[in-house]
Design an enzyme around this catalytic site. Structure first.
Site, PDB file in Angstrom:
ATOM      1  N   ARG A 160       0.871  -1.218  -0.099  1.00  0.00           N
ATOM      2  CA  ARG A 160      -0.067   0.126   0.071  1.00  0.00           C
ATOM      3  C   ARG A 160       0.897   1.440  -0.012  1.00  0.00           C
ATOM      4  O   ARG A 160       1.929   1.263   0.594  1.00  0.00           O
ATOM      5  CB  ARG A 160      -0.844   0.061   1.187  1.00  0.00           C
ATOM      6  N   ASP A 162      -8.049   8.049   0.327  1.00  0.00           N
ATOM      7  CA  ASP A 162      -8.520   7.037   1.323  1.00  0.00           C
ATOM      8  C   ASP A 162      -8.453   7.274   2.606  1.00  0.00           C
ATOM      9  O   ASP A 162      -9.047   6.628   3.640  1.00  0.00           O
ATOM     10  CB  ASP A 162      -7.891   5.754   0.752  1.00  0.00           C
ATOM     11  N   ASN A 198      -6.592   4.091  -7.136  1.00  0.00           N
ATOM     12  CA  ASN A 198      -7.634   4.822  -6.415  1.00  0.00           C
ATOM     13  C   ASN A 198      -8.602   4.950  -7.573  1.00  0.00           C
ATOM     14  O   ASN A 198      -9.334   4.065  -8.084  1.00  0.00           O
ATOM     15  CB  ASN A 198      -7.185   5.725  -5.614  1.00  0.00           C
ATOM     16  N   SER A 255      -7.749   0.824   3.379  1.00  0.00           N
ATOM     17  CA  SER A 255      -8.178   0.286   2.022  1.00  0.00           C
ATOM     18  C   SER A 255      -9.460  -0.558   2.051  1.00  0.00           C
ATOM     19  O   SER A 255      -9.590  -1.281   3.334  1.00  0.00           O
ATOM     20  CB  SER A 255      -7.112  -0.340   1.301  1.00  0.00           C
ATOM     21  N   SER A 256     -10.052  -0.701   1.210  1.00  0.00           N
ATOM     22  CA  SER A 256     -11.035  -2.135   0.945  1.00  0.00           C
ATOM     23  C   SER A 256     -10.678  -3.063   0.338  1.00  0.00           C
ATOM     24  O   SER A 256     -11.535  -4.056  -0.018  1.00  0.00           O
ATOM     25  CB  SER A 256     -12.381  -1.324   0.415  1.00  0.00           C
ATOM     26  N   THR A 268      -9.801   0.026  -9.995  1.00  0.00           N
ATOM     27  CA  THR A 268      -8.668  -0.749  -9.635  1.00  0.00           C
ATOM     28  C   THR A 268      -8.772  -2.311 -10.105  1.00  0.00           C
ATOM     29  O   THR A 268      -9.610  -2.267 -11.069  1.00  0.00           O
ATOM     30  CB  THR A 268      -9.049  -0.991  -7.883  1.00  0.00           C
ATOM     31  N   GLY A 294     -13.595  -1.885  -6.738  1.00  0.00           N
ATOM     32  CA  GLY A 294     -14.845  -1.278  -6.547  1.00  0.00           C
ATOM     33  C   GLY A 294     -14.920  -0.503  -5.395  1.00  0.00           C
ATOM     34  O   GLY A 294     -16.048  -0.378  -4.819  1.00  0.00           O
ATOM     35  N   GLY A 295     -13.951  -0.130  -4.811  1.00  0.00           N
ATOM     36  CA  GLY A 295     -13.642   0.789  -3.849  1.00  0.00           C
ATOM     37  C   GLY A 295     -14.464   0.292  -2.583  1.00  0.00           C
ATOM     38  O   GLY A 295     -14.330  -0.944  -2.254  1.00  0.00           O
TER      39      GLY A 295
HETATM   40  O1  DON Z   1      -7.895   0.812  -1.647  1.00  0.00           O
HETATM   41  C1  DON Z   1      -9.214   1.172  -1.510  1.00  0.00           C
HETATM   42  O2  DON Z   1      -9.996   0.699  -1.080  1.00  0.00           O
HETATM   43  C2  DON Z   1      -9.515   1.748  -2.872  1.00  0.00           C
HETATM   44  N1  DON Z   1      -8.435   2.836  -3.276  1.00  0.00           N
HETATM   45  C3  DON Z   1      -9.822   1.118  -3.881  1.00  0.00           C
HETATM   46  C4  DON Z   1     -10.456   2.084  -5.099  1.00  0.00           C
HETATM   47  C5  DON Z   1     -11.288   1.085  -6.156  1.00  0.00           C
HETATM   48  O3  DON Z   1     -11.276  -0.042  -5.811  1.00  0.00           O
HETATM   49  C6  DON Z   1     -11.676   1.610  -7.214  1.00  0.00           C
HETATM   50  N2  DON Z   1     -12.273   0.677  -8.013  1.00  0.00           N
HETATM   51  N3  DON Z   1     -12.959   0.366  -8.866  1.00  0.00           N
END
Ligand code: DON
Length: 650
Positions: free
Chosen positions: A165, A484, A462, A513-514, A442, A535-536
């Site tokens: 990360r 984040d 991100n 993070s997720s 992502t 997917g954040g």
């Molecule tokens: O680390 C995280 O949770 C976010 N930065 C991830 C971002 C993400 O999955 C965007 N995607 N579709």
């Protein structure tokens, strides 16, 4: 006060904090009794026309007899089948690179690293050199070199997690991201060089490969260099994505030059995109390893850009960056062992909490995507996200009650708070913040090798294309990962996550993070599957639903990935629904007090599954078997058009 028993006793101040925090709804709604865990679904041997033996949970949910014939009663979606290993990724050419590395004798780690470097070329919206990520791997013991990594023994091998990360630069200060009125400046938080964390991808991928790979790094990276140097045909999804991102990318003169034709014209599907600067950076890394990125001309170019345009990263930040080995989090669900990413991923612990709460709920009786099941998932999700956002952060800098959050006592407590008939409004759990939505990207890669080795790796910039800013002469985009953090505790980030001070920005800290790269093992300890998703904030619930579909609802891997998904994260107080949830179901959910919001497809859960070796012992004895796998299955999530699962050997 203390509750729970045995090794999962929760006591003292944590218990008090959790109890106080959750007190408002103790008195409300029926208390669900903690029923006995349903038995693990029996595995049914299906023999396909290829002669491979395929295991699938029986369909106990419907009460119908298990399917025994792939012609009649087969499911609607089917995974790709391989007699050896498999690579599933969001872009087909990169997945093909991974499969070719398997054919050259590479293991799952070699293939995953090769695929990730190739994605940095063919999937610039998410694949990257300028971002970061997490990787969870399992290799049979014979396949792993001696290492000091904190590995978890499981079956005939061991699992380990790698945290690469991004970190906040040493000169970061929270006020840099705030406007005069104290609110977060969203442009600074997502579209400026201030938003960039010290990239971790190159440190992570090269470390994983050096420690656990079999092939020389140069061999593993050669295909990515070739794709960048000679160019590759732009896919349908990339063409659409570049067009949609034109305002972001064209705002940066370098990105405009890298990702558009002369005159700023967009690439059409099939046209060749060459990236000479990126090829040079990749070649430096292939020859020198991580120092080829964190020192020398690439580092100088990155620092030069930062100095010139008000960014914070300096050569000392780059030189100090280290990826970090961690022990994966380990949970059990219906007899399966689930290995997933620990913090600074908030994904793994939240996933395990959800599985613990849901395990005894007999979801097979309420059925996949019924209103009753969706309601149970949503109420459990809201409680779990509440914990994620308030309690989790970077383990190097903050302390977290991980053991307690994972305990069965806490799961019982949370379960007792579910009202099975009525939605509990988010405002009853915490005050209403202003939630935002995101424009995300992502990417997740899953790999199986012919020994049954598994890798789940998720990497990110991100936002799609990060902050849209490329490093001059080095050919790669920079992340906007610092969004984040809770840049202002209590206000929402780009994914609508409202997080607490525990995830406040600080020098050297990694943002929560997720991302949830996850491996699942059979009760015998043999590897079963690898999954994960972009997917954040929706990554965690995507992974949860893939696992429930596969382990509870009797779907094969392809159907498990394809099935419609739902998502809830407390705030905004709504269920995001993909298409495919029936109007009757929606009406029932509304009658229970839910607000429903149809959303575009969520996630891209490229997944693989290991087939048991023919004649392999089953049950506990299998853990000592040094068998190779019986082949593998792969699924590219149909939600992304350029994705593919590519077999090592069809
Ligand atoms: O680390 C995280 O949770 C976010 N930065 C991830 C971002 C993400 O999955 C965007 N995607 N579709």
């Amino acid at each position: 006060m203390a509750f729970g028993s045995g090794r999962f006793r929760v006591s003292g101040s944590l218990a008090r904090a959790l109890v106080l925090a959750l007190a408002p709804f103790w008195a409300v709604g029926p208390v669900h009794s903690s029923a006995q865990a349903a038995p693990t679904p029996a595995l049914v041997q299906l023999v396909s026309t290829t002669g491979l033996s395929i295991s699938s949970p029986s369909r106990s949910a419907s009460g119908s007899p298990p399917a025994t014939d792939l012609q009649e009663g087969a499911q609607r979606f089917h995974p790709i089948v391989s007699a050896g290993g498999m690579v599933a990724a969001q872009e087909a050419q990169a997945a093909g690179v991974g499969a070719s590395i398997l054919r050259q004798g590479g293991n799952a780690v070699d293939a995953a690293v090769a695929t990730c470097f190739a994605l940095a070329v063919t999937l610039p919206q998410a694949g990257n050199l300028g971002g970061g990520g997490f990787l969870v791997l399992w290799l049979p013991r014979s396949g792993a070199k001696q290492s000091r990594a904190p590995a978890v023994p499981i079956g005939r091998g061991q699992a380990v997690a790698l945290n690469f990360r991004e970190t906040a630069p040493m000169s970061v200060r929270p006020e840099l991201f705030l406007q005069a009125d104290g609110s977060v400046d969203r442009v600074k938080a997502t579209r400026s060089l201030l938003s960039t964390g010290v990239p971790g991808t190159v440190a992570g991928l090269t470390l994983a490969q050096a420690r656990y790979g079999r092939l020389p790094l140069k061999v593993v990276m050669a295909p990515a260099i070739q794709l960048a140097e000679r160019g590759f045909p732009v896919g349908v999804e990339l063409a659409a994505s570049l067009t949609a991102a034109a305002p972001l990318l064209k705002a940066d003169p370098n990105s405009r030059r890298l990702f558009f034709k002369s005159g700023g014209l967009p690439y059409r599907p099939g046209e060749i995109l060459r990236q000479g600067d990126l090829a040079r950076s990749l070649r430096r890394i292939a020859e020198q390893g991580a120092p080829g990125f964190y020192g020398g001309p690439v580092a100088r170019a990155l620092e030069g850009l930062m100095v010139q345009r008000g960014g914070l990263i300096r050569s000392a930040d780059l030189a100090a960056y280290r990826a970090r080995w961690q022990a994966p989090l380990q949970g059990r669900f219906r007899g399966y062992q689930v290995l997933t990413m620990p913090p600074p991923s908030g994904g793994g612990i939240t996933l395990l909490q959800l599985l613990n709460v849901l395990e005894p709920l007999k979801l097979e009786a309420t059925g996949a995507n019924s209103a009753a099941t969706i309601h149970r998932l949503v109420e459990a999700m809201n409680l779990a996200y509440r914990d994620r956002n308030r309690l989790l952060g970077d383990p190097d800098q903050v302390s977290m009650p991980l053991e307690q959050l994972q305990s069965s006592a806490y799961a019982n407590l949370q379960r007792s708070r579910l009202d099975l008939n009525r939605h509990r409004p988010a405002a009853q759990l915490e005050a209403d913040p202003t939630a935002l939505g995101g424009a995300p990207n992502t990417t997740h890669v899953s790999v199986a090798d012919r020994q049954g080795g598994l890798v789940a790796v998720t990497t990110t910039l991100n936002g799609a294309y990060g902050n849209g800013i490329s490093v001059p002469g080095a050919g790669f985009l920079l992340n906007n990962e610092l969004d984040d953090f809770s840049l202002k505790p209590g206000s929402a980030n780009g994914y609508g996550l409202v997080q607490g001070a525990v995830n406040a920005i600080a020098p050297g800290r990694r943002p929560l993070s997720s991302m949830t790269p996850t491996l699942v093992f059979r009760p015998s300890g043999e590897p079963l599957l690898a999954t994960g998703s972009p997917g954040g904030s929706r990554i965690i619930t995507t992974v949860l639903q893939v696992l429930l579909n596969r382990l509870v609802f009797g779907l094969n891997l392809a159907s498990s990935v394809a099935a419609p998904r739902i998502h809830s994260q407390l705030w905004p107080d709504q269920i995001s629904l993909e298409e495919g949830i029936s109007p009757d179901t929606r009406r029932l959910l509304e009658a229970m007090g839910h607000k429903l919001v149809p959303v575009p497809a969520m996630g891209s859960a490229n997944s693989v599954e290991v087939l048991p070796a023919k004649g392999a012992a089953s049950g506990p004895a299998a853990s000592s078997t040094r068998s190779r796998s019986g082949g593998s299955l792969g699924v590219a999530d149909p939600r992304r058009r350029d994705a593919a699962a590519v077999p090592e050997r069809p």
